[in-house]
Scaffold this active site. Structure first.
Site, PDB file in Angstrom:
ATOM      1  N   PRO A   2     -10.319   3.960   1.742  1.00  0.00           N
ATOM      2  CA  PRO A   2     -10.645   5.041   2.679  1.00  0.00           C
ATOM      3  C   PRO A   2      -9.394   5.850   3.019  1.00  0.00           C
ATOM      4  O   PRO A   2      -8.345   5.293   3.296  1.00  0.00           O
ATOM      5  CB  PRO A   2     -11.162   4.305   3.916  1.00  0.00           C
ATOM      6  CG  PRO A   2     -11.345   2.893   3.524  1.00  0.00           C
ATOM      7  CD  PRO A   2     -10.476   2.641   2.337  1.00  0.00           C
ATOM      8  N   GLU A   3      -9.521   7.173   2.950  1.00  0.00           N
ATOM      9  CA  GLU A   3      -8.412   8.070   3.270  1.00  0.00           C
ATOM     10  C   GLU A   3      -8.821   8.952   4.450  1.00  0.00           C
ATOM     11  O   GLU A   3      -9.906   8.790   4.997  1.00  0.00           O
ATOM     12  CB  GLU A   3      -8.056   8.901   2.029  1.00  0.00           C
ATOM     13  CG  GLU A   3      -7.666   8.016   0.841  1.00  0.00           C
ATOM     14  CD  GLU A   3      -7.267   8.788  -0.396  1.00  0.00           C
ATOM     15  OE1 GLU A   3      -6.767   9.929  -0.258  1.00  0.00           O
ATOM     16  OE2 GLU A   3      -7.452   8.268  -1.503  1.00  0.00           O
ATOM     17  N   LYS A  59      -4.169   6.547   8.228  1.00  0.00           N
ATOM     18  CA  LYS A  59      -5.252   5.749   7.654  1.00  0.00           C
ATOM     19  C   LYS A  59      -5.671   4.612   8.576  1.00  0.00           C
ATOM     20  O   LYS A  59      -6.315   3.665   8.144  1.00  0.00           O
ATOM     21  CB  LYS A  59      -4.805   5.175   6.299  1.00  0.00           C
ATOM     22  CG  LYS A  59      -4.628   6.242   5.229  1.00  0.00           C
ATOM     23  CD  LYS A  59      -4.254   5.589   3.921  1.00  0.00           C
ATOM     24  CE  LYS A  59      -3.542   6.576   3.016  1.00  0.00           C
ATOM     25  NZ  LYS A  59      -2.746   5.891   1.997  1.00  0.00           N
ATOM     26  N   ARG A 255      -2.631   1.975 -10.362  1.00  0.00           N
ATOM     27  CA  ARG A 255      -3.561   2.969  -9.853  1.00  0.00           C
ATOM     28  C   ARG A 255      -3.818   4.072 -10.866  1.00  0.00           C
ATOM     29  O   ARG A 255      -3.007   4.346 -11.745  1.00  0.00           O
ATOM     30  CB  ARG A 255      -3.098   3.541  -8.520  1.00  0.00           C
ATOM     31  CG  ARG A 255      -1.779   4.231  -8.574  1.00  0.00           C
ATOM     32  CD  ARG A 255      -1.376   4.615  -7.172  1.00  0.00           C
ATOM     33  NE  ARG A 255      -0.256   5.529  -7.192  1.00  0.00           N
ATOM     34  CZ  ARG A 255       0.267   6.062  -6.103  1.00  0.00           C
ATOM     35  NH1 ARG A 255      -0.219   5.771  -4.930  1.00  0.00           N
ATOM     36  NH2 ARG A 255       1.286   6.876  -6.195  1.00  0.00           N
TER      37      ARG A 255
END
Ligand SMILES: [Zn+2]
Length: 271
Positions: A2-3, A59, A255
């Protein structure tokens, strides 16, 4: 992960629903994510406390309590919040369940057990708090330029580190670079003033429009992560929405980075 836009929607949904509700009971299913910085006992202290609101910083989701303490949640890679009736199925790997006076539960689940649920009297006690950059919407272009200056590495890595502006992760950094037409692996030292100005505008535009899209798409289903509307992130192999050529995908340092080689030229790729 989640950003900022995802967390902003969760905040919007939960703020009017949680404020004023009391925590009647606390179930710590898996204690690994719990960080009781009060050292008074996580469940013991929380029971009987009422929510004073819901906020977000970078965040981290903040649940200030009427006592002055704060419940703070850093979802990290896979944390999810669920606001549900007790009979509704829990998400896999639910770690913490707060039973609320209104009859519903606030649950924290985390498939990777990498997030943290803090209970603290002081926000400064949360690890990384002091190093967080300003909120992207609070930054002027001059402030953005100024904060970028000490960093010399790849622009995507700088954006995701959160010290220039807080709340940007892997997905939205890709979107910002794409919108600014800047290759994600370009070194900050190689960027022109005009490219930095484009990154600044793109940051605000991408985050703002994502919030508007998620408001429609997520609604009150805050446990859902909606990413399919993004232009390049998660779209490797698909056509670029701007030029039609194939979106590139590079996996490095655990990533994924997506970008368009035509729209975002010039990156020296170092794996
Ligand atoms: Zn393109």
């Amino acid at each position: 992960m989640p950003e900022l836009p995802d967390l902003e929607i969760i905040r919007e949904v939960l703020a009017p629903r949680l404020t004023g509700q009391t925590i009647n009971d606390v179930e710590v299913v898996r204690p690994l994510v719990v960080r009781d910085l009060t050292l008074q006992g996580f469940a013991e202290v929380l029971i009987g406390q009422a929510f004073a609101g819901v906020r977000r910083r970078g965040k981290i989701l903040l649940f200030p309590l009427q006592s002055g303490l704060t419940l703070a949640i850093n979802c990290k890679l896979a944390g999810r919040l669920q606001y549900a009736l007790p009979a509704e199925r829990r998400l896999p790997k639910t770690h913490v369940v707060l039973r609320l006076s209104g009859g519903r539960e606030l649950r924290y689940s985390d498939r990777k057990t990498m997030g943290q649920v803090y209970l603290t009297a002081s926000l400064e006690a949360i690890p990384g708090w002091a190093e967080m950059g300003p909120e992207p919407f609070d930054l002027t272009l001059e402030g953005f330029q100024e904060r970028l200056r000490p960093y010399r590495g790849e622009i995507k890595g700088i954006l995701t580190r959160g010290r220039v502006a807080a709340g940007i992760g892997n997905a939205y950094a890709d979107e910002i670079c794409f919108t600014a037409r800047v290759h994600p692996y370009r070194k900050r030292t190689s960027l022109t003033d005009e490219e930095i100005a484009r990154l600044y505008e793109a940051m605000r535009f991408v985050l703002d429009s994502a919030i508007a899209t998620l408001r429609e798409r997520v609604g009150t289903e805050i446990q859902r992560e909606v990413r399919d509307f993004l232009a390049v992130h998660g779209q490797g192999g698909e056509p670029c929405p701007a030029c039609g050529s194939t979106i590139s995908e590079i996996k490095a340092r655990g990533r994924v980075t997506n970008f368009c080689r035509i729209c975002q030229p010039g990156g020296l790729i170092q794996l």
